[in-house]
Design a protein around this motif. Structure first.
Motif, short mmCIF file in Angstrom:
data_model
loop_
_atom_site.label_atom_id
_atom_site.label_comp_id
_atom_site.label_asym_id
_atom_site.label_seq_id
_atom_site.Cartn_x
_atom_site.Cartn_y
_atom_site.Cartn_z
N SER A 1 -9.12 15.10 -15.10
CA SER A 1 -9.31 14.91 -13.56
C SER A 1 -10.41 15.34 -13.06
O SER A 1 -11.08 14.58 -12.34
N ILE B 1 -4.01 17.62 -9.76
CA ILE B 1 -3.80 18.48 -10.81
C ILE B 1 -2.49 19.26 -10.29
O ILE B 1 -2.26 19.61 -9.12
N ARG B 2 -1.80 19.76 -11.36
CA ARG B 2 -0.43 20.22 -11.01
C ARG B 2 -0.47 21.86 -10.85
O ARG B 2 -1.44 22.45 -11.74
N ARG C 1 -0.42 12.62 -16.35
CA ARG C 1 -0.69 13.42 -15.22
C ARG C 1 -2.41 12.87 -14.55
O ARG C 1 -2.46 13.19 -13.41
N SER D 1 -5.79 18.46 -16.39
CA SER D 1 -6.38 18.81 -15.22
C SER D 1 -8.04 18.93 -15.60
O SER D 1 -8.93 18.54 -14.62
N PRO E 1 1.34 25.46 -10.58
CA PRO E 1 2.82 26.14 -11.03
C PRO E 1 3.71 26.21 -9.91
O PRO E 1 3.20 26.52 -8.73
N ASP F 1 -1.20 19.77 -20.24
CA ASP F 1 -1.31 20.03 -18.92
C ASP F 1 -2.62 20.45 -18.59
O ASP F 1 -3.26 20.07 -17.60
N ASP G 1 -5.24 28.69 -7.08
CA ASP G 1 -4.83 28.66 -8.39
C ASP G 1 -5.84 27.57 -9.22
O ASP G 1 -6.19 27.73 -10.29
N ARG H 1 -3.87 29.28 -15.90
CA ARG H 1 -2.40 29.34 -15.56
C ARG H 1 -1.92 27.73 -15.85
O ARG H 1 -2.13 27.00 -15.49
N VAL H 2 -0.71 27.86 -16.93
CA VAL H 2 0.17 26.54 -17.00
C VAL H 2 1.19 27.01 -16.35
O VAL H 2 1.81 28.00 -16.12
N PRO H 3 1.58 26.00 -15.76
CA PRO H 3 3.03 25.95 -15.05
C PRO H 3 4.00 26.36 -15.77
O PRO H 3 4.23 26.04 -16.97
N GLY H 4 5.31 27.17 -15.37
CA GLY H 4 6.46 27.39 -16.02
C GLY H 4 6.35 28.64 -16.89
O GLY H 4 7.51 28.93 -17.41
N THR I 1 5.01 14.85 -9.86
CA THR I 1 5.77 15.94 -9.14
C THR I 1 4.59 17.28 -9.09
O THR I 1 3.90 17.46 -10.16
N GLY I 2 4.53 18.17 -8.21
CA GLY I 2 3.68 19.37 -8.33
C GLY I 2 2.33 19.08 -8.06
O GLY I 2 1.52 20.26 -8.61
N CYS I 3 1.67 18.16 -7.53
CA CYS I 3 0.38 17.84 -7.63
C CYS I 3 0.01 18.73 -6.38
O CYS I 3 0.57 18.99 -5.46
#
Lengths: 389, 389
Positions: free
Chosen positions: A314, B239-240, A345, A311, B242, A307, B307, A240-243, B254-256
């Motif tokens: 990381s 890792i970000r 990131r 990850s 959502p 994004d 997630d 899943r990607v944010p947004g 932000t959002g980590c």
């Protein structure tokens, strides 16, 4: 030697690997392994008898007696490497040392199902063997990359999103009556990752990210494909990607990276904007023609994919990320935004050495990886064990 | 043997590993390795001379001559395992076979810097060796887990987010004058992952996800820690996730996930709501006391973390995920939501066999992993080479 022990197979595999790596004299093998000359002789003779090695006298010495030189068999041993896509089959017949003897690509429709597709593949393979001048008995391993999830230990296709009619099909069984060789089957992206890895001698941990109609990833560490517990490793298309929780994916979830950053997703967005884009290939064509909206959508896709790649950096800390697939041919637009996302990131310890590159092998990555896997298997204890039968 | 070849070290390592695994007679070792009795004798005698193995005659046979039994040395060889946290040091002295001979935990402040902390650790270690009845010369390896990123090949701390004064410090150099033993240093989460792996014989690919003040992950496949290109693998805290782009993380992004799902993040949210929660431990206490808001925040954190875990399952395809760290003690609340996220997001091929569990070893995971790494190193070709060198 009918019931060779694991230890014996390991020793034979080690000897074969040394010969493949350029240690070509029996005396050198004894030094390299610490085995006695007699023990080396016994094992080397077995590998020659089984047709994996040959020994030739080519160099004359002062004393007049040419020292014999070992090498992987070439006159009587080949491997077959296959890259099976949704609409094509690329097949190569290659020597154990890597020389490609014959290669061809044909059109097909993977949704014709396994029997029809593999029958066609078998004929294609036969023609290439004819061209290369090798009978079927010379085939020592067949290695096939498929566009779907595969349980590599059995070569069984598992719930493929495309590939109608293939679910649960055990590919090696088709070839069992036709060749005596072991048949290795894996996801095409794993094959591509292995192919790219083989062309980067300084690389230890490589991720191959394929961006075409869909999105997938192959993982290679220390020369070996990481397949995970059930062969599903690298299946990143549904992360899943944010947004983007409003975007429905064909898997039934929302916000998957494949639904917002694949060639198919970009094409769909362009269609909605009235542009003629049915497939990933149309996206590439539009960008090549300088269409600004198409370029914009590719860059947005790169940010979203970036994004996910960040990850993975990381988590896995690779030294090399290779972008492949049709959309990756747009590397000027794709690389910058993916790199930006990774550097933004992921933490410095993980990013300070990572190289993010496009493919060296292009469309040949899959077939080159399949070839490499075939030889890797052939020289492995398991492959030697199969050979001794 | 001053310049043993890689091959010789591998052979010695193999023999030592077989003895550790219960092959205890010279004749059995010859069978298992395919080496001649003379070659086994020469190598075993060397390992005995170097104090890694001992040979005892304990079993009387009919013919009256007791066959000699090999085992890892215990009277004269121990390893030291250290789990260094932000506020404690847990240290164990253990035999090569795994028996813990002495163990103790002391308070410290990691921010006192490396010299002060390691001087205290050295004293603690000395007291434990006294208790166990072993002089310093018996120490064959020291293995230390640290709460920060470590370049494992050199034991150097690299840009730790906590651990003031440690950046760039090479931990083994502190011990070089004090012990002749090799010093292995790694991130504490990697140690915990190895500890949990060692207690799960059927596991092949394990992720250990630590949820305490921060969030981190250790990766073990085939018995070996995956550290990645620069030792940064498993650094998943940034890792970000959502939907939380408004939440600032201490890393500057932000959002980590660490900013929205760690013990520190949950405590901060509870403080804002007027609850007395300074640290992760306060969160645990509040949940244990039945505070509904605290439970709610833990469950929300589990969903966010879920997630990320789902994306790791898609990418890496582990068979086991172990949740550890102080927040993981709230497993009733944590496990359900993490499992739900994984099953909802990752594909069936990856989820159908994955076990998501809490720690078996609890707070001892780190020290147990350090102990295991020490013995693993000691029996490895590299460790044998150090011993001979």
């Amino acid at each position: 030697m009918t019931a060779a022990s694991d230890r014996q197979l390991t020793a034979l595999s080690e000897l074969a690997g040394l010969v493949a790596g350029g240690v070509t004299r029996r005396s050198q093998l004894a030094t390299a392994t610490g085995l006695s000359r007699a023990a080396v002789a016994q094992r080397v003779d077995l590998l020659i008898a089984k047709g994996l090695l040959v020994e030739t006298g080519t160099v004359a010495t002062e004393r007049g007696r040419p020292p014999l030189t070992l090498q992987l068999a070439s006159a009587t041993a080949v491997v077959c490497a296959v890259d099976l896509g949704a609409t094509h089959s690329a097949v190569a017949v290659a020597g154990l040392g890597g020389t490609v003897l014959a290669e061809a690509t044909e059109d097909l429709d993977i949704n014709d199902g396994p029997e029809a597709v593999l029958t066609g593949l078998h004929k294609q393979l036969g023609r290439l063997l004819d061209t290369a001048g090798h009978p079927a008995e010379h085939v020592r391993a067949i290695s096939i990359g498929l566009p779907g999830p595969v349980e590599a230990s059995t070569g069984t296709v598992i719930r493929p999103p495309i590939m109608r009619g293939w679910d649960g099909y055990r590919v090696p069984s088709f070839f069992a009556d036709r060749y005596r060789a072991p048949v290795l089957v894996d996801n095409d992206v794993n094959m591509m990752a292995l192919g790219e890895y083989g062309h980067r001698p300084a690389t230890a941990h490589l991720l191959y990210v394929k961006v075409g109609t869909g999105i997938g990833c192959g993982i290679v560490s220390g020369g070996l494909v990481h397949r995970g517990a059930t062969g599903a490793a690298g299946d990143i298309g549904h992360i899943r990607v944010p947004g983007h929780d409003e975007v429905l994916c064909h898997c039934g979830n929302t916000g998957c990276v494949e639904a917002v950053a694949s060639g198919a997703a970009i094409a769909a967005t362009l269609r909605e904007a009235g542009l003629p884009a049915e497939h990933a290939a149309d996206v590439v064509r539009l960008v090549a023609a300088g269409d600004p909206l198409a370029r914009r959508q590719v860059r947005l896709a790169a940010q979203r994919l970036g994004d996910v790649v960040a990850s993975l950096v990381s988590f896995y800390n690779p030294d090399t990320i290779v972008l492949g697939g049709s959309i990756a041919s747009l590397h000027d637009d794709l690389l910058a935004d993916i790199r930006a996302a990774v550097y933004r990131r992921a933490l410095p310890l993980a990013t300070r050495t990572v190289a993010i590159e496009t493919t060296l092998l292009g469309r040949r990555a899959g077939i080159e990886g399949a070839r490499r896997l075939a030889v890797q298997h052939l020289l492995s204890p398991e492959g030697i064990g199969h050979m001794l039968g």
